[in-house]
Design a protein around this motif. Structure first.
Motif, short mmCIF file in Angstrom:
data_model
loop_
_atom_site.label_atom_id
_atom_site.label_comp_id
_atom_site.label_asym_id
_atom_site.label_seq_id
_atom_site.Cartn_x
_atom_site.Cartn_y
_atom_site.Cartn_z
N UNK A 173 0.88 -1.17 0.00
CA UNK A 173 0.00 0.00 0.00
C UNK A 173 0.92 1.21 0.00
N UNK A 174 0.70 2.14 -0.93
CA UNK A 174 1.63 3.28 -1.00
C UNK A 174 0.89 4.61 -0.81
N UNK A 175 1.66 5.62 -0.38
CA UNK A 175 1.08 6.97 -0.23
C UNK A 175 0.95 7.61 -1.61
N UNK B 29 1.74 -4.31 3.53
CA UNK B 29 3.08 -3.74 3.67
C UNK B 29 2.94 -2.27 3.30
N UNK B 30 3.19 -1.42 4.28
CA UNK B 30 2.90 0.01 4.14
C UNK B 30 4.16 0.77 3.72
N UNK B 31 4.05 1.53 2.62
CA UNK B 31 5.21 2.21 2.03
C UNK B 31 4.85 3.61 1.59
N UNK B 32 5.88 4.41 1.42
CA UNK B 32 5.61 5.75 0.88
C UNK B 32 5.43 5.72 -0.63
N UNK B 33 6.26 4.93 -1.33
CA UNK B 33 6.30 5.00 -2.79
C UNK B 33 7.36 6.00 -3.21
N UNK C 68 4.26 10.37 4.38
CA UNK C 68 5.25 9.35 4.75
C UNK C 68 4.55 8.02 5.04
N UNK C 69 5.34 6.95 4.96
CA UNK C 69 4.79 5.64 5.32
C UNK C 69 4.21 5.69 6.74
N UNK D 188 3.39 -4.45 7.93
CA UNK D 188 4.84 -4.52 7.73
C UNK D 188 5.32 -3.20 7.14
N UNK D 189 6.61 -2.91 7.33
CA UNK D 189 7.20 -1.69 6.76
C UNK D 189 8.55 -2.01 6.13
N UNK D 190 9.07 -1.06 5.35
CA UNK D 190 10.37 -1.26 4.68
C UNK D 190 11.51 -0.77 5.55
N UNK D 191 12.67 -1.43 5.43
CA UNK D 191 13.89 -0.99 6.10
C UNK D 191 15.06 -1.07 5.11
#
Ligand code: FAD
Length: 317
Positions: free
Chosen positions: A95-97, A121-125, A143-144, A175-178
């Motif tokens: 899912x992106x912003x 999985x939550x992301x900004x894009x 932001x995410x 979930x989030x990105x690292x």
């Protein structure tokens, strides 16, 4: 089932895959053809990326151009339903912003909840192709972390309409990105880590990393996270190199390093098949070491190259 529950119940590293929706005009069968061989490895979940629309210029009969908005890879929500129905395996939509306002995001989350998806999985894009820096959609998340707060609100029954403060509570595992090698916009590793910690404190239950080709970068990242008090599972994201062009495309696109030993081997390879062989072997060695280190999940970015991943995972399991 939630990704975090898959991880908690496992007694060895799990396997998962990430796929991209097909280009508009293709059928869902292209996804099944891609995934069919990989299902032999019984992945615990399959991630499906999300793509914003792009502006493209279309030439008209009179020679002038029209600027039109095109989403080249639509269908993330539908693909998740198709995967869960076809393979009886959990799907994790990204899912992106970028490109979405909060109402569109809320509608997507409601659709996902109705089709039985338990994870996001939550992301900004990234910035749109015609922009140099990321700009949120009017009324969208920047932001995410902001998008996460929207998902957490829905998990608490709080919807965008002010009169729905005790609505149905979704149960999304988030979930989030690292970034083991730092997100390219972050001024330094510490600042990137501070924002990751903020995402964890806001409710993220696990992290999936950007790809890396040197496992030490992942191990160092996990160590820094633990020292910073980030205790949640950190899933390594893995991708094979499959052609020579990627030696420059991957660092430019994903802002990660390719170790000298790997780039030398790729450059020495004579045919495309030889490059794939080197990429597959490197992926296998990375996977073996990570498996021995008892990582929670080995997460593979398939990106149109399931055969190379198939060959490496077949050797691993
Ligand atoms: P954020 O966490 O929002 O961070 C962006 C930057 O801002 C970082 O430099 C961070 O340090 C900083 N930051 C974070 N929060 C704040 C804050 N509140 N205030 C100030 N600074 C802050 N892109 C897609 O378009 N679709 C996909 O499906 C997709 N899938 C991905 C899957 C994975 C596993 C990964 C690693 C990336 C994926 N991406 C995808 C790419 C991703 O959208 C980009 O890397 C994007 O540039 C950053 O996303 P993020 O969620 O990490 O952003």
């Amino acid at each position: 089932m939630k990704v975090i529950d898959h991880i908690r119940q496992a007694n060895k590293p799990l396997i998962s895959f990430e796929i991209l929706p097909p280009l508009k005009g293709k059928t869902i069968n292209s996804i099944f053809d891609h995934l069919d061989p990989l299902m032999e490895f019984k992945p615990s979940f399959i991630n499906v990326t999300y793509h914003r629309s792009e502006h493209v210029f279309k030439k008209k009969a009179d020679g002038t151009f029209d600027k039109v908005e095109v989403r080249k890879r639509p269908g993330t929500v539908g693909i998740c339903a198709a995967i869960m129905n076809h393979y009886k395996v959990d799907a994790v939509p990204h899912l992106i912003c970028g490109g979405f306002n909060k109402r569109e995001t809320e509608d997507a989350l409601i659709d996902l909840n109705f089709i039985g998806v338990d994870n996001v999985l939550v992301l900004r894009g990234d910035a749109a192709k015609n922009e140099t820096v990321f700009e949120p959609e009017p009324g969208g998340n920047r932001y995410a972390l902001d998008l996460m707060k929207q998902v957490v609100n829905l998990n608490n029954g709080i919807y965008l309409e002010e009169d729905i403060r005790d609505g149905f509570r979704t149960k999304f595992c988030i979930g989030v990105a690292g970034y083991p090698e730092k997100h390219f916009e972050a001024p330094n590793l510490q600042s990137d880590l501070d924002w990751l910690k903020a995402k964890v404190e806001a409710g993220a239950e696990y992290v999936v990393t950007q790809m890396f080709f040197d496992n030490q970068k992942y191990f160092d990242f996990v160590k820094r996270c633990r020292e910073a008090g980030i205790e949640i599972p950190i899933i390594p994201g893995l991708k094979p190199i499959t052609n020579k062009k990627q030696l420059s495309v991957i660092p430019r696109t994903f802002h990660v390093d390719i170790p000298t030993e790997l780039s030398n081997e790729i450059l020495k390879a004579k045919t495309d098949g030889d490059v794939e062989q080197v990429g597959s072997e490197w992926l296998l060695q990375q996977s073996k070491e990570l498996k021995a280190a008892n990582v929670p999940v080995l997460h593979y970015y398939t990106l149109g190259k399931p055969k190379v991943i198939y060959n490496a995972v077949k050797e691993l399991v």
